[in-house]
Design a protein around this motif. Structure first.
Motif, short mmCIF file in Angstrom:
data_model
loop_
_atom_site.label_atom_id
_atom_site.label_comp_id
_atom_site.label_asym_id
_atom_site.label_seq_id
_atom_site.Cartn_x
_atom_site.Cartn_y
_atom_site.Cartn_z
N THR A 35 0.97 -1.22 -0.20
CA THR A 35 0.16 0.09 0.07
C THR A 35 0.96 1.15 0.08
O THR A 35 1.99 1.24 0.69
CB THR A 35 -0.95 -0.01 1.29
OG1 THR A 35 -1.35 -1.23 1.24
CG2 THR A 35 -2.02 1.07 1.23
N GLY A 36 0.57 2.15 -0.77
CA GLY A 36 1.34 3.63 -0.88
C GLY A 36 2.70 3.29 -1.40
O GLY A 36 3.50 3.78 -0.93
N ALA A 37 2.85 2.37 -2.50
CA ALA A 37 4.17 2.22 -2.85
C ALA A 37 4.98 3.16 -3.46
O ALA A 37 5.81 3.49 -3.21
CB ALA A 37 4.18 0.81 -3.82
N ASP A 209 3.36 -3.53 5.05
CA ASP A 209 3.12 -3.82 3.60
C ASP A 209 1.78 -3.06 3.43
O ASP A 209 1.52 -2.58 2.22
CB ASP A 209 3.16 -5.44 3.46
CG ASP A 209 2.08 -6.24 4.12
OD1 ASP A 209 1.78 -5.62 5.17
OD2 ASP A 209 1.56 -7.11 3.61
N GLN A 210 0.79 -3.35 4.30
CA GLN A 210 -0.51 -2.57 3.99
C GLN A 210 -0.78 -2.04 5.20
O GLN A 210 -0.87 -2.17 6.27
CB GLN A 210 -1.53 -3.81 3.82
CG GLN A 210 -1.11 -4.74 2.49
CD GLN A 210 -2.27 -5.54 2.11
OE1 GLN A 210 -3.50 -5.04 2.35
NE2 GLN A 210 -2.09 -6.61 1.80
N ILE A 403 -8.22 -2.96 -4.30
CA ILE A 403 -8.74 -2.39 -3.08
C ILE A 403 -7.68 -2.52 -1.94
O ILE A 403 -7.07 -1.58 -1.20
CB ILE A 403 -9.64 -3.39 -2.41
CG1 ILE A 403 -10.92 -3.31 -3.09
CG2 ILE A 403 -9.94 -3.11 -0.88
CD1 ILE A 403 -12.31 -4.43 -2.65
N GLU A 404 -6.49 -3.22 -2.09
CA GLU A 404 -5.36 -3.33 -1.10
C GLU A 404 -4.46 -2.01 -1.51
O GLU A 404 -3.96 -1.72 -0.73
CB GLU A 404 -4.65 -4.73 -1.00
CG GLU A 404 -5.73 -5.69 -0.53
CD GLU A 404 -5.24 -7.05 -0.41
OE1 GLU A 404 -4.13 -7.48 -1.13
OE2 GLU A 404 -5.73 -8.12 0.20
N THR A 405 -4.35 -1.84 -2.84
CA THR A 405 -3.35 -0.70 -2.95
C THR A 405 -4.06 0.58 -2.67
O THR A 405 -3.26 1.70 -2.71
CB THR A 405 -2.66 -0.88 -4.33
OG1 THR A 405 -3.87 -1.14 -5.28
CG2 THR A 405 -1.79 -2.20 -4.63
N GLU A 440 -15.64 -7.53 2.86
CA GLU A 440 -14.74 -7.98 3.89
C GLU A 440 -13.54 -7.16 3.85
O GLU A 440 -12.97 -7.01 4.83
CB GLU A 440 -14.45 -9.51 3.32
CG GLU A 440 -15.24 -10.61 4.20
CD GLU A 440 -14.92 -11.91 3.35
OE1 GLU A 440 -13.82 -12.31 3.32
OE2 GLU A 440 -16.03 -12.92 3.52
N LEU A 441 -12.95 -7.05 2.71
CA LEU A 441 -11.63 -6.16 2.51
C LEU A 441 -11.86 -4.77 2.72
O LEU A 441 -11.03 -4.12 3.53
CB LEU A 441 -11.05 -6.35 1.15
CG LEU A 441 -10.57 -7.54 0.57
CD1 LEU A 441 -10.17 -7.42 -0.98
CD2 LEU A 441 -9.43 -7.87 1.43
#
Ligand code: GCB
Length: 602
Positions: A35-37, A209-210, A403-405, A440-441
């Motif tokens: 996330t936020g790379a 990581d996230q 979603i995760e990124t 869920e995410l």
């Protein structure tokens, strides 16, 4: 039978194709999502990469070794990256070399770089997007493979990279597949290549990581969420700080590596299109830290209302493809994003539907900065193989990555599961499953999808059973273009089976910029403008309408649009041409948006 013979013939003729098939992934998940790379310090690998066009996928047996013929060496090495032409990364190959405009197949990319790894770190090759399948090697060692053309992923290269000179080789294959997401047919160009930025990101052995940092629903000012740490023992200490609010909290990761965040803040300025306030948020865990720019707002529904920060909002918007203005090809830069979103602002929009796949991080950052609410979409488009569990896994994987990124972008309020899918039970189960996965995410945003609409006489009916699953109903209609004349809208009534907000997620028609004529003459700017006038009047007769996204902001390349002299390979429904000429319809919609003559008053 014919199929079997064909496959056997191909296998015996080209053993290398078989070895590629053996390497081909079954929707492999990239193991680490960052996330936020884009906010981390990184070594850019953008620029010129040596390339070999490989339509028969011949190189899978050797190109990744990047061998060089030595003097006196008699090995048959029939490739040489150092003598090969280059392509720019980021960038699609189609618009960089005339011969590749229609190319679908494999292209090999190679780039040399020097690097000095630090001690006790992990190193990731971060790929903004590679359409559609891709394989990566560093110094001849395979580091990962990925499927899905519109999401970022990270290949761990810690073991493969060394101090000094290194090389990275990638194979990117944009062949369309029936069991792909999207599938064989789309109404946009299948741009291939390393279409978004590539970099190396080095993190401490224990790293974040996230993370998910958002404003809790309700009138108060509670910032909540979690930070996930990799590589630490349970008990890793995590800190989150928002200096401008003088707010700081510390917590500890549990056995699953997650630390919950809870921060009561005062004096918070909420993010909105009028005040797109972003705060610096510093997250740290041990030696790792990351500073993101995050806006805080809430989004929810109440009956047929969409509430932004607790207040009803009408979404005045437009759809956008990730097509670069002026130069053409896949959009990737800040400038592309600012031009496209700048036009949306000029139109009077407070919302954009980013069709039909996740767009680049630069677009989402620009939307955060510029104050545009975003509908972000998973590329489940038209009739994919809804009965194939592998296809569901692929769609889920892309949704996860999306979603995760992107979950910390205040601009994104809607996750769209799909566009114009056929109404049948298998499809409904498929998308229901995606929707519950998305919830869920991320329980903080609204779930939507663009549905097809049916008609009974003059009544348009929105009763697709998928509506039950959605928080906000999207409906696409083309009265005046694919059906009836523009006046057809004047006598159309709408019946929506759900007591939920409705967004007209697409409407519009085509016009060639600069082509003028009578209002009833198709392809003229006048005809397109007339469609918009009739549509706008109709919209005010739909009580539960809460948003509009006209199709589409700018003309875009499509292989299905071949009317010579008019389309010439472009979908011409843009309010603006691909060369930036505003058509008459732009001004019709702009007036309605700026004067607030369409939509429920906020
Ligand atoms: C649609 C699709 C969109 C097309 C558009 C059109 O319904 O959702 O992807 O490009 O119509 O122009 O026909």
């Amino acid at each position: 039978m014919k199929m079997l013979l064909t496959l056997a013939a191909v296998a015996s003729l080209a053993g290398t194709n078989l070895s590629r098939a053996q390497q081909a992934p079954e929707a492999v998940r990239s193991p680490i999502v960052l996330t936020g790379a884009d906010m981390r310090p990184a070594t850019s690998l953008n620029g010129e990469w040596a390339t070999i066009v490989d339509p028969y996928s011949n190189g899978f047996s050797s190109y990744f070794r990047n061998q060089k013929q030595q003097a006196g060496d008699t090995r048959p090495i029939e490739y040489d990256f150092s003598k090969s032409p280059t392509l720019k990364v980021p960038g699609d190959w189609n618009t960089q070399r005339d011969a590749l405009l229609y190319y679908e197949g494999t292209v090999w990319y190679e780039r040399e770089f020097t690097y000095q790894p630090k001690e006790h770190t992990r190193i990731f090759l971060h790929i903004g997007a590679a359409n559609y399948r891709s394989w990566f090697w560093v110094n001849g060692k395979k580091v990962c493979e990925h499927e899905g053309g519109y999401t970022s992923f990270n290949c761990e290269v810690t073991e493969a990279i060394h101090a000094g000179g290194n090389f990275v080789v990638a194979a990117v294959d944009n062949t369309r597949h029936e069991d792909g997401v999207p599938t064989l047919k789309t109404d946009w160009w299948n741009y291939g290549g390393l279409t978004r930025a590539v970099s190396l990101i080095e993190v401490p052995e224990t790293f974040i990581d996230q993370y998910d940092v958002h404003l809790a629903r309700g009138a108060g000012a509670t910032i909540e969420g979690w930070v996930h740490v990799v590589g630490g023992e349970a008990g890793a200490k995590v800190e989150v700080e928002i200096p401008e609010l003088a707010a700081k909290t510390a917590s500890v990761a549990g056995g699953d590596g997650r630390a919950a965040i809870h921060l009561e803040v005062s004096g918070l300025e909420r993010w909105s299109p009028e005040t797109p306030k972003l705060y610096r948020v510093k997250i740290s865990a041990g030696r790792d830290s990351i500073e993101d720019l995050i806006g805080f707002r809430t989004i929810e529904t109440r009956g047929t209302e969409i509430l932004l920060n607790g207040k009803p909002i009408f979404l005045r918007g437009v759809c956008i493809h990730a097509e670069a203005p002026y130069r053409g090809g896949r959009a990737y830069s800040d400038k592309d994003a600012e031009t496209l979103l700048g036009w949306a602002k000029e139109l009077g929009a407070n919302y954009v539907r980013l069709a039909h796949y996740p767009h680049d991080e630069t677009m989402l950052r620009a939307a955060d900065r510029m104050g545009l609410l975003v509908w972000s979409e998973n590329p489940v488009y038209w009739a994919i193989q809804f009965d194939n569990p592998k296809v569901l896994a692929k769609a889920e994987q892309q949704l996860d990555e999306e979603i995760e990124t992107s979950r910390n972008h205040a601009a994104i309020i809607l996750w769209s599961m799909a566009n114009e899918t056929p109404n049948n039970e298998t499809r409904t189960r498929f998308i229901e499953s995606l929707a519950s996965h998305a919830r869920e995410l991320d329980a903080t945003r609204l779930i939507t999808a663009a549905l097809l609409v049916r008609a009974e006489g003059h009544t348009k009916i929105v009763d697709d059973p998928l509506g039950k699953t959605l928080d906000v109903i999207g409906a696409n209609e083309y009265i005046g273009w694919y059906e009836q004349t523009p006046e057809g809208a004047d006598t159309t009534e709408w019946r929506v089976a759900y007591d939920k907000p409705l967004i007209m997620s697409e409407f519009g028609g085509g016009a060639k910029a600069g082509l003028h004529g009578a209002e009833n003459e198709r392809w003229t700017e006048e005809y397109q403008a007339d469609i918009y006038r009739h549509q706008l009047a109709m919209f005010n007769r739909i009580p539960q309408l809460r948003g509009l996204s006209a199709w589409i902001l700018m003309d875009f390349r499509s292989p299905t649009r071949n009317l010579a002299g008019i389309q010439d390979g472009f979908n011409r429904k843009g309010l603006i041409s691909d060369q930036g000429q505003k058509k008459a319809a732009f001004f019709v919609l702009q007036k309605a948006y700026l004067d607030r003559t369409v939509g429920k008053a906020e």
